[in-house]
Design a protein around this motif. Structure first.
Motif, PDB file in Angstrom:
ATOM      1  N   HIS A 122       0.837  -1.333   0.258  1.00  0.00           N
ATOM      2  CA  HIS A 122      -0.038   0.082   0.061  1.00  0.00           C
ATOM      3  C   HIS A 122       0.907   1.371   0.052  1.00  0.00           C
ATOM      4  CE1 HIS A 122      -3.796  -2.535   0.489  1.00  0.00           C
ATOM      5  NE2 HIS A 122      -2.689  -3.368   1.383  1.00  0.00           N
ATOM      6  N   ASN A 123       2.195   0.921  -0.224  1.00  0.00           N
ATOM      7  CA  ASN A 123       3.098   2.169  -0.337  1.00  0.00           C
ATOM      8  C   ASN A 123       3.000   3.101   1.019  1.00  0.00           C
ATOM      9  OD1 ASN A 123       5.083   3.853  -1.531  1.00  0.00           O
ATOM     10  ND2 ASN A 123       3.614   5.026  -2.539  1.00  0.00           N
ATOM     11  N   ILE A 124       3.117   2.635   2.169  1.00  0.00           N
ATOM     12  CA  ILE A 124       3.025   3.384   3.205  1.00  0.00           C
ATOM     13  C   ILE A 124       4.401   3.463   3.614  1.00  0.00           C
ATOM     14  CG2 ILE A 124       2.066   3.459   5.562  1.00  0.00           C
ATOM     15  CD1 ILE A 124       0.145   0.956   4.689  1.00  0.00           C
ATOM     16  N   THR A 125       4.856   4.837   3.925  1.00  0.00           N
ATOM     17  CA  THR A 125       6.050   5.206   4.647  1.00  0.00           C
ATOM     18  C   THR A 125       6.079   5.961   5.685  1.00  0.00           C
ATOM     19  OG1 THR A 125       6.415   7.016   3.105  1.00  0.00           O
ATOM     20  CG2 THR A 125       7.066   4.799   2.239  1.00  0.00           C
ATOM     21  N   ASN A 126       4.883   6.832   5.904  1.00  0.00           N
ATOM     22  CA  ASN A 126       4.850   7.935   6.742  1.00  0.00           C
ATOM     23  C   ASN A 126       3.713   7.790   7.795  1.00  0.00           C
ATOM     24  OD1 ASN A 126       4.565  10.807   7.939  1.00  0.00           O
ATOM     25  ND2 ASN A 126       6.108  11.056   6.521  1.00  0.00           N
ATOM     26  N   ILE A 127       3.538   8.156   8.905  1.00  0.00           N
ATOM     27  CA  ILE A 127       2.411   8.108   9.869  1.00  0.00           C
ATOM     28  C   ILE A 127       1.382   8.816   9.319  1.00  0.00           C
ATOM     29  CG2 ILE A 127       3.235   9.770  11.453  1.00  0.00           C
ATOM     30  CD1 ILE A 127       2.179   7.391  13.479  1.00  0.00           C
ATOM     31  N   SER A 128       1.657   9.947   8.579  1.00  0.00           N
ATOM     32  CA  SER A 128       0.473  10.685   8.113  1.00  0.00           C
ATOM     33  C   SER A 128      -0.335   9.978   7.221  1.00  0.00           C
ATOM     34  CB  SER A 128       1.156  11.952   7.355  1.00  0.00           C
ATOM     35  OG  SER A 128       2.009  11.657   6.426  1.00  0.00           O
ATOM     36  N   ASP A 129       0.244   8.908   6.748  1.00  0.00           N
ATOM     37  CA  ASP A 129      -0.449   7.976   5.533  1.00  0.00           C
ATOM     38  C   ASP A 129      -1.689   7.672   6.110  1.00  0.00           C
ATOM     39  OD1 ASP A 129       1.423   8.526   3.222  1.00  0.00           O
ATOM     40  OD2 ASP A 129       2.577   6.632   4.046  1.00  0.00           O
ATOM     41  N   PHE A 130      -1.675   7.230   7.401  1.00  0.00           N
ATOM     42  CA  PHE A 130      -3.000   6.865   8.228  1.00  0.00           C
ATOM     43  C   PHE A 130      -4.122   7.928   7.962  1.00  0.00           C
ATOM     44  CE2 PHE A 130       0.201   3.812   9.405  1.00  0.00           C
ATOM     45  CZ  PHE A 130      -0.615   2.678   9.958  1.00  0.00           C
ATOM     46  N   LYS A 131      -4.069   8.937   7.693  1.00  0.00           N
ATOM     47  CA  LYS A 131      -5.008  10.091   7.501  1.00  0.00           C
ATOM     48  C   LYS A 131      -5.949   9.382   6.531  1.00  0.00           C
ATOM     49  CE  LYS A 131      -2.979  14.379   8.452  1.00  0.00           C
ATOM     50  NZ  LYS A 131      -2.595  15.772   7.999  1.00  0.00           N
ATOM     51  N   LYS A 132      -5.573   8.711   5.582  1.00  0.00           N
ATOM     52  CA  LYS A 132      -6.332   7.899   4.389  1.00  0.00           C
ATOM     53  C   LYS A 132      -7.212   6.806   5.152  1.00  0.00           C
ATOM     54  CE  LYS A 132      -2.410   8.588   1.380  1.00  0.00           C
ATOM     55  NZ  LYS A 132      -1.097   7.926   0.951  1.00  0.00           N
ATOM     56  N   PRO A 133      -8.528   7.082   5.094  1.00  0.00           N
ATOM     57  CA  PRO A 133      -9.428   6.027   5.624  1.00  0.00           C
ATOM     58  C   PRO A 133      -9.202   4.465   5.140  1.00  0.00           C
ATOM     59  CG  PRO A 133     -10.637   7.911   4.789  1.00  0.00           C
ATOM     60  CD  PRO A 133      -9.261   7.985   4.370  1.00  0.00           C
ATOM     61  N   GLU A 134      -8.456   4.261   3.875  1.00  0.00           N
ATOM     62  CA  GLU A 134      -8.383   2.930   3.471  1.00  0.00           C
ATOM     63  C   GLU A 134      -7.226   2.299   3.995  1.00  0.00           C
ATOM     64  OE1 GLU A 134      -6.749   5.758   0.310  1.00  0.00           O
ATOM     65  OE2 GLU A 134      -8.332   5.742   1.712  1.00  0.00           O
ATOM     66  N   ILE A 135      -6.313   3.109   4.464  1.00  0.00           N
ATOM     67  CA  ILE A 135      -4.827   2.882   5.211  1.00  0.00           C
ATOM     68  C   ILE A 135      -5.423   2.328   6.469  1.00  0.00           C
ATOM     69  CG2 ILE A 135      -2.721   3.676   5.579  1.00  0.00           C
ATOM     70  CD1 ILE A 135      -2.890   3.071   2.826  1.00  0.00           C
ATOM     71  N   ALA A 136      -5.798   3.342   7.283  1.00  0.00           N
ATOM     72  CA  ALA A 136      -6.496   3.208   8.734  1.00  0.00           C
ATOM     73  C   ALA A 136      -7.137   1.829   8.930  1.00  0.00           C
ATOM     74  CB  ALA A 136      -6.949   4.497   9.120  1.00  0.00           C
ATOM     75  N   SER A 137      -8.070   1.577   7.911  1.00  0.00           N
ATOM     76  CA  SER A 137      -9.081   0.241   7.830  1.00  0.00           C
ATOM     77  C   SER A 137      -8.243  -0.944   7.938  1.00  0.00           C
ATOM     78  CB  SER A 137     -10.088   0.564   7.100  1.00  0.00           C
ATOM     79  OG  SER A 137      -9.558   0.261   5.832  1.00  0.00           O
ATOM     80  N   LEU A 138      -7.213  -1.100   7.179  1.00  0.00           N
ATOM     81  CA  LEU A 138      -6.246  -2.353   7.053  1.00  0.00           C
ATOM     82  C   LEU A 138      -5.716  -2.583   8.745  1.00  0.00           C
ATOM     83  CD1 LEU A 138      -3.952  -0.973   4.434  1.00  0.00           C
ATOM     84  CD2 LEU A 138      -5.646  -2.875   4.054  1.00  0.00           C
TER      85      LEU A 138
END
Length: 344
Positions: A122-138
């Motif tokens: 999901h190309n997550i590198t930064n904690i701010s990526d968690f602002k995206k609901p689709e990332i948080a829901s994982l």
């Protein structure tokens, strides 16, 4: 006079202090084994609280301690440094304690990690990526739409760790995206390891050295997340860490200051024992080896006999380097002695 072939420590005793957690027992044991090789008799180590360490070292009640934590040299901003303050408070002129060498340079880190598989997919590198609901829901375990993150160990009042994480959640606008679980840290992290082994996404805060990074290795199992910008609840700043294994970027901005783990010793003891000074200036133990040993302790190998065996095994695994260190600690002494001889 002194026997020419005698070891520098003959007839001398040395005593180490241990942290309240006693998680520095393994490292200390390695230093003590090296000192025995130099001929010193080692007394049983004594467990002390943080301010007591520096008082005991300055007064000469204790000779050394391996677990001083200091801001990495050349930090651009004023990283706040409790240990440095304790050290300054006990030092007066030529009396007191001093830092000698580096047990683990940048060995004390803190930060946020996730499993590498989720990061890559999901190309997550930064904690701010968690602002995206689709990332948080994982990373959502209870269906509230927020990512669940293991936070700090908590069995009492609010800690600096907790204050910092709460501050980050606010500063990075993540309160609506991340649910931080402070509490029984070891139990929560054992659940995380089990989840990871089942192939599920994991998200947690940790520090080093710690068993967590032995069970979940940065770069292989998990990755360090960067933060969008450095900010702390109090004074002090954060500098990025260079060449950090398991971070998407280099340098890597972790959200917490990095510390060096450094031995601290009584000044007079160091003045009188130049062989020990040379040994301490060269002896280092990789942070990963300390974390691996903490994992063994967590798995039940935690008696004094076990820890002593771990130290001996570490020396055997690094025997060539260890022998060279001892040789170098002894060598200068013989060359100095020869050069003073009137017939040379």
């Amino acid at each position: 006079g002194e026997n020419e072939d005698g070891l520098p420590g003959e007839g001398k005793t040395v005593q180490a202090a241990l942290s309240a957690s006693e998680l520095d027992k393994f490292q200390t044991e390695i230093y003590l084994l090296a000192l025995r090789e130099l001929g010193y008799e080692t007394k049983p180590s004594v467990t002390l609280t943080l301010p007591e360490h520096y008082e005991a070292l300055a007064s000469g009640k204790m000779d050394f301690w391996t677990d001083g934590r200091f801001c990495v040299k050349g930090s651009l901003r004023g990283c706040t440094d409790d240990h440095q303050n304790y050290l300054s408070n006990v030092n007066e002129g030529s009396q007191g304690a001093q830092r000698v060498g580096y047990l683990a340079e940048r060995g004390a880190l803190q930060g946020y990690l996730i499993d590498k598989k989720s990061a890559d997919e999901h190309n997550i590198t930064n904690i701010s990526d968690f602002k995206k609901p689709e990332i948080a829901s994982l990373f959502d375990g209870n269906g509230d739409g927020k990512a669940d993150m293991v936070g700090c160990p908590q069995n009492g009042p609010v800690t600096t760790c907790q204050q910092t994480i709460d501050h980050h959640m606010d500063a990075y606008e993540l309160i609506g995206s991340i649910n931080v679980i402070h509490g029984n840290y070891n139990a929560a992290m054992q659940d995380i390891v089990a989840r990871y082994q089942q192939g599920k996404p994991v998200f947690f805060y940790t520090w080093t050295p710690n068993w967590t990074v032995a069970k979940l290795r940065p770069g292989k199992d998990v990755i360090w997340l960067e933060v969008p910008f450095g900010t702390l609840p109090g004074p002090g700043g954060i500098d990025p860490v260079e060449e950090l294994v398991g971070c998407a970027n280099d340098p890597c901005l972790l959200g917490f200051p990095a510390n060096d783990i450094r031995p601290v010793a009584n000044m007079q003891f160091m003045r009188e024992n130049s062989n020990v000074r040379r040994l301490f200036q060269s002896l280092t133990i990789p942070e990963q080896d300390i974390s691996d040993q903490q994992a063994k302790m967590l798995d039940g190998e935690n008696s004094d006999v076990d820890i002593s065996r771990h130290a001996k095994e570490w020396i055997q695994a690094n025997q060539a380097e260890f022998d060279t260190l001892l040789q170098e600690a002894l060598e200068k002494r013989t060359t100095m002695r020869t050069s003073r001889s009137p017939n040379s």
